[in-house]
Design an enzyme around this catalytic site. Structure first.
Site, mmCIF file in Angstrom:
data_model
loop_
_atom_site.group_PDB
_atom_site.id
_atom_site.type_symbol
_atom_site.label_atom_id
_atom_site.label_comp_id
_atom_site.label_asym_id
_atom_site.label_seq_id
_atom_site.Cartn_x
_atom_site.Cartn_y
_atom_site.Cartn_z
ATOM 1 N N ARG A 100 -12.288 47.693 46.026
ATOM 2 C CA ARG A 100 -11.554 46.921 46.859
ATOM 3 C C ARG A 100 -12.066 45.667 46.417
ATOM 4 O O ARG A 100 -11.121 44.501 46.620
ATOM 5 C CB ARG A 100 -12.383 47.096 48.280
ATOM 6 N N VAL B 13 -29.679 38.130 56.383
ATOM 7 C CA VAL B 13 -30.937 38.351 55.562
ATOM 8 C C VAL B 13 -30.706 37.671 54.286
ATOM 9 O O VAL B 13 -31.447 37.125 53.549
ATOM 10 C CB VAL B 13 -31.033 39.968 55.592
ATOM 11 N N TYR B 14 -29.249 37.911 53.583
ATOM 12 C CA TYR B 14 -29.236 37.389 52.264
ATOM 13 C C TYR B 14 -29.307 35.580 52.445
ATOM 14 O O TYR B 14 -29.974 35.012 51.616
ATOM 15 C CB TYR B 14 -27.446 37.554 51.860
ATOM 16 N N GLU C 285 -12.381 55.955 51.385
ATOM 17 C CA GLU C 285 -13.666 55.384 50.887
ATOM 18 C C GLU C 285 -14.301 56.424 50.029
ATOM 19 O O GLU C 285 -14.122 57.749 50.137
ATOM 20 C CB GLU C 285 -14.452 55.667 52.451
ATOM 21 N N SER D 269 -10.610 44.318 55.412
ATOM 22 C CA SER D 269 -11.952 44.864 55.956
ATOM 23 C C SER D 269 -11.702 45.028 57.625
ATOM 24 O O SER D 269 -10.517 45.306 57.813
ATOM 25 C CB SER D 269 -13.058 43.563 55.563
ATOM 26 N N LEU D 270 -12.795 45.175 58.191
ATOM 27 C CA LEU D 270 -12.730 45.570 59.411
ATOM 28 C C LEU D 270 -13.596 44.873 60.254
ATOM 29 O O LEU D 270 -14.620 44.175 59.945
ATOM 30 C CB LEU D 270 -13.319 47.058 59.965
ATOM 31 N N LYS E 210 -16.660 56.122 60.741
ATOM 32 C CA LYS E 210 -16.627 55.316 59.614
ATOM 33 C C LYS E 210 -17.462 55.546 58.418
ATOM 34 O O LYS E 210 -18.930 55.542 58.514
ATOM 35 C CB LYS E 210 -17.216 53.842 60.027
ATOM 36 N N LYS F 267 -8.487 52.774 65.735
ATOM 37 C CA LYS F 267 -7.269 52.133 65.420
ATOM 38 C C LYS F 267 -6.117 52.406 66.480
ATOM 39 O O LYS F 267 -6.047 53.437 67.164
ATOM 40 C CB LYS F 267 -6.907 52.638 64.149
ATOM 41 N N LYS G 117 -20.278 49.485 65.428
ATOM 42 C CA LYS G 117 -21.181 49.816 64.507
ATOM 43 C C LYS G 117 -22.538 50.200 65.248
ATOM 44 O O LYS G 117 -22.869 49.823 66.442
ATOM 45 C CB LYS G 117 -21.788 48.475 63.640
HETATM 46 N N1 LIG Z 1 -15.134 53.256 56.144
HETATM 47 C C1 LIG Z 1 -14.348 54.268 56.563
HETATM 48 O O1 LIG Z 1 -14.388 55.106 57.215
HETATM 49 C C2 LIG Z 1 -12.900 53.299 57.055
HETATM 50 C C3 LIG Z 1 -11.841 53.760 57.738
HETATM 51 N N2 LIG Z 1 -12.147 55.149 58.324
HETATM 52 N N3 LIG Z 1 -10.775 53.104 58.027
HETATM 53 C C4 LIG Z 1 -10.648 52.013 57.561
HETATM 54 O O2 LIG Z 1 -9.306 51.404 57.897
HETATM 55 C C5 LIG Z 1 -9.048 50.577 57.133
HETATM 56 C C6 LIG Z 1 -7.357 50.095 57.060
HETATM 57 C C7 LIG Z 1 -7.255 48.815 57.035
HETATM 58 C C8 LIG Z 1 -8.430 48.168 57.372
HETATM 59 C C9 LIG Z 1 -9.499 48.857 57.484
HETATM 60 N N4 LIG Z 1 -11.284 51.448 56.797
HETATM 61 C C10 LIG Z 1 -12.681 51.996 56.682
HETATM 62 O O3 LIG Z 1 -13.604 51.169 55.838
HETATM 63 C C11 LIG Z 1 -13.308 49.870 55.713
HETATM 64 C C12 LIG Z 1 -12.599 49.615 54.220
HETATM 65 C C13 LIG Z 1 -13.068 48.191 53.973
HETATM 66 C C14 LIG Z 1 -14.431 47.848 54.508
HETATM 67 C C15 LIG Z 1 -14.490 49.366 55.528
HETATM 68 O O4 LIG Z 1 -15.446 49.832 54.735
#
Ligand SMILES: NC(=O)c1c(N)nc(OC2CCCC2)nc1O[C@@H]1CCC[C@@H]1O
Length: 326
Positions: free
Chosen positions: A136, A36-37, A170, A83-84, A115, A286, A310
């Site tokens: 971050r 979209v961006y 978070e 990130s994820l 998440k 994880k 997602k």
């Molecule tokens: N948003 C979340 O609830 C969440 C989570 N429960 N666990 C992780 O594990 C990290 C650890 C290393 C890479 C991801 N990341 C999360 O959010 C990520 C962080 C950066 C981008 C996402 O929001």
């Protein structure tokens, strides 16, 4: 379209692009998909190409590079904040699990987590005392928001043990706080926030911590930069240990030993999502054993031992339709 109309359309596109860039570059909390961006950016380029007189020096098409916020000190993350990777179906989730190299024939154990839809932060403690907190940012460099984070009640100022540790999690705005804040903003004649995630980002980007203090933010912590100071050898054990240290952690995590358990957890929280007190945009799966996390490692941006499933977007993003050329 007249030049005047083009100018007005360009201003609307610029304000959207600047907001989205802020969310993306500053708080890793984009409210729209990259596509979209990109499409909106291209529309602005087309508009400015058709009407060169409307180009402004501060137009997103004229500036490139770093967009960290002025006024905040930059903090390098010695251990990058990853990130994820995302998947959007159970089938893709299964591919992720199948891709993990078999662990000497022993099936992987997973930890399922909600998440949280907020923005990632990192908290540093020395001898158990909170000394620095940062966003971050782009994963390598964040902003120092220590003073703002000190105002958040769920962030312990002193841990139950005098250890050195850097914890990541978070920061989010509960749904009820978001509704109350937007009502107040309506009364004050300020523009409402689009969603709790943007409200959290906007509340942490305040240069005046007293403003942050009134925004009723909260946190769920879920990771440590360096596991060495912890006793636990699993992700689920680490969460329990972080809770014992004084951190707020999300209680709805669950260990799964097979895909059927993960499917069930996803189905359960797809149902429960609307009733939760905070926003979630998916499920994080994880590998539970921390030693396996370490051996699987990460790419430049994302871990190989975790994935985000997602949820389908609640409302399709309205993409600005092609502008009518007259
Ligand atoms: N948003 C979340 O609830 C969440 C989570 N429960 N666990 C992780 O594990 C990290 C650890 C290393 C890479 C991801 N990341 C999360 O959010 C990520 C962080 C950066 C981008 C996402 O929001």
């Amino acid at each position: 379209m007249s030049e005047e109309q083009a100018q007005k359309a360009a201003e609307e596109l610029r304000s959207k692009l600047n907001k989205w860039a802020d969310e993306y570059y500053t708080y890793d909390a984009p409210s729209v998909e990259d596509s979209v961006y990109d499409q909106t950016y291209q529309q602005l380029v087309d508009l400015e190409t058709h009407f060169p007189a409307i180009v402004t020096p501060d137009s997103p098409t004229q500036k490139v590079g770093d967009r960290t916020l002025p006024g905040f000190t930059k903090i390098p993350h010695e251990i990058p904040m990853l990130s994820l990777g995302d998947v959007f179906s159970i089938a893709e989730l299964k591919d992720f699990a199948d891709r993990l190299t078999v662990n000497d024939g022993v099936p992987f154990e997973y930890n399922c987590e909600l998440k949280i839809d907020g923005l990632a932060i990192s908290l540093r403690y020395e001898n158990g005392v909170f000394v620095q907190g940062s966003t971050r940012g782009n994963g390598q460099i964040g902003e120092d928001i220590t003073r703002n984070l000190r105002t958040i009640k769920s962030i312990p100022k002193r841990l139950s043990r005098p250890i050195n540790i850097e914890v990541r999690g978070e920061c989010y705005m509960p749904k009820a706080s978001f509704v109350a804040l937007n009502q107040q903003r309506q009364t004050d004649g300020d523009a409402p926030f689009a969603n709790p995630r943007n409200a959290a980002a906007g509340s942490l980007r305040q240069l005046d911590p007293r403003v942050t203090a009134h925004r009723k933010l909260s946190t769920f912590m879920y990771n440590v930069a360096d596991y060495s100071d912890l006793q636990s050898d699993t992700q689920s054990g680490m969460l329990a240990e972080l809770k014992a240290l004084g951190f707020e952690i999300n209680p709805d995590y669950r260990v799964a030993t097979k895909m059927a358990d993960i499917d069930q957890y996803i189905a359960e929280y797809t149902q429960k999502r609307d009733d939760l007190a905070y926003g979630i945009d998916g499920i994080v799966i994880k590998v539970n054993a921390l030693a396996l996390q370490q051996s699987l490692g990460a790419t430049v941006k994302v871990p190989r031992w975790a994935i985000a499933y997602k949820f389908p977007p609640e409302e399709a993003q309205t993409i600005v339709r092609d502008i009518e050329w007259t």
